[in-house]
Motif scaffolding. Structure first.
Motif, PDB file in Angstrom:
ATOM      1  N   GLY A  47       0.850  -1.201  -0.090  1.00 26.73           N
ATOM      2  CA  GLY A  47       0.223  -0.226  -0.187  1.00 26.73           C
ATOM      3  C   GLY A  47       0.768   1.240   0.269  1.00 26.73           C
ATOM      4  N   GLU A  48       1.697   0.985   0.522  1.00 25.05           N
ATOM      5  CA  GLU A  48       3.138   2.105   0.727  1.00 25.05           C
ATOM      6  C   GLU A  48       3.422   2.817  -0.539  1.00 25.05           C
ATOM      7  OE1 GLU A  48       7.042   4.090   3.366  1.00 25.05           O
ATOM      8  OE2 GLU A  48       5.850   2.474   3.825  1.00 25.05           O
ATOM      9  N   PHE A  49       3.733   2.259  -1.717  1.00 18.26           N
ATOM     10  CA  PHE A  49       4.203   1.523  -2.779  1.00 18.26           C
ATOM     11  C   PHE A  49       2.882   2.590  -3.907  1.00 18.26           C
ATOM     12  CE2 PHE A  49       5.121   0.865  -7.112  1.00 18.26           C
ATOM     13  CZ  PHE A  49       6.530   1.283  -7.363  1.00 18.26           C
ATOM     14  N   LYS A  50       1.735   2.554  -3.195  1.00 12.04           N
ATOM     15  CA  LYS A  50       0.512   2.848  -4.397  1.00 12.04           C
ATOM     16  C   LYS A  50       0.293   3.882  -3.984  1.00 12.04           C
ATOM     17  CE  LYS A  50      -4.427   2.001  -4.958  1.00 12.04           C
ATOM     18  NZ  LYS A  50      -5.484   1.715  -4.526  1.00 12.04           N
ATOM     19  N   GLY A  51       1.260   4.760  -2.592  1.00 14.31           N
ATOM     20  CA  GLY A  51       0.101   5.709  -1.939  1.00 14.31           C
ATOM     21  C   GLY A  51       1.811   7.081  -2.783  1.00 14.31           C
TER      22      GLY A  51
END
Length: 312
Positions: free
Chosen positions: A31-35
């Protein structure tokens, strides 16, 4: 089971067609990479999406360090080390760029390849570039292999101009790479035509290994005779070997589910939850325990030819 591709992203032109902006993606637990990705925009020629847009061909980055990649820190933190970008054109009009990211696991085996033929230079199709994880022997063999039309996965796609799923690569004599296939366990492959220049034929192949497959199910959906819907063309599934019997005479209507959307708008589509996804393909996948999907439209000479779909 681990899959070779850990992240899939879709980038589309903004209204002014000056940049590519985030459209959708499959990130799993990253999720952090998506953000970090959702805040990005890529100009023509900038980053992996922009590079694929500018060159009108797939691109592979084996390493993000000291390259034109713009999210190196975020990718490193997420354990992503390589990427592949595939542009989707309808004539001269860019529809989207789909980007695949691969992790740094030491047991990564499989292949994503770009094959090309320039008729003015050769009768054969040779490899431009490829990612193979730890399969170094297979990579050497691939880079020294040529295909004539109709032979091997690249040659079959090249001759037909259509996507193809090739099963039993471990036993097929038509692959011309049989020995290397056996040693690293590559068992099946999907080939997609991606030529957007009449002077050169391009084919992209996704080779699925036993331990780290590209996906758990592959399907090709093609227009029916009157063009009113899509019918099942071919497929392969680890959980359901008789996939054609499962789908039977099923038809996907325009705009029905992810496949119908991708057919009508020419943009790759992803779904991270198939529970409420409409259409016979999604229902069959859900019944087999599959939970997410990727749809890639195949557009040649400005015309929709097929939808290549895979499931996790």
């Amino acid at each position: 089971m681990k899959t070779l591709i850990r992240v899939t992203e879709i980038w589309v032109p903004n209204q002014q067609r000056t940049h590519l902006e985030f459209f959708d993606g499959l990130y799993g637990e990253l999720g952090e990479f998506k953000g970090a990705s959702q805040t990005m925009a890529f100009a023509y020629g900038e980053g992996m999406p922009g590079k694929a847009w500018a060159t009108r061909r797939p691109v592979i980055l084996h390493s993000f360090d000291n390259s034109y990649f713009l999210r190196t820190e975020a990718a490193s933190k997420a354990g992503l080390t390589a990427g592949i970008a595939l542009p989707i054109f309808a004539g001269d009009y860019l529809q989207a760029v789909i980007v695949f990211f691969i992790g740094d696991d030491l047991d990564n085996v499989g292949g994503i390849e770009i094959w090309s033929n320039t008729p003015a230079d050769s009768f054969d199709m040779g490899m431009d570039d490829g990612y193979y994880g730890t399969a170094e022997t297979f990579e050497w063999t691939a880079r020294h292999t040529k295909f004539r039309p109709g032979f091997g996965l690249p040659g079959t796609v090249w001759q037909s101009g259509m996507p193809c799923i090739m099963q039993d690569l471990l036993s097929s004599k038509r692959t011309l790479r049989h020995d290397s296939n056996v040693r690293i366990g590559i068992s099946k492959g999907v080939g997609i035509p991606c030529s957007f220049d009449s002077k050169q034929a391009l084919v992209m192949t996704f080779l699925s290994a036993l331990g780290t497959p590209i996906a758990r199910r592959f399907e090709i959906w093609v227009p029916n005779e009157d063009g009113s819907g899509l019918r099942f063309g071919a497929g392969d599934c680890d959980q359901m070997p008789h996939l054609s019997e499962c789908h039977g005479d099923a038809t996907i209507a325009p705009w029905e589910g992810a496949i119908g959307e991708s057919w009508k708008n020419g943009i790759p589509t992803v779904r991270d939850n198939l529970v409420f996804e409409p259409g016979p393909a999604a229902r069959a996948a859900t019944s087999a325990g599959l939970t997410s999907m990727v749809v890639i439209p195949v557009i040649q000479d400005g015309r929709f030819k097929a939808a290549v779909t895979w499931y996790f």
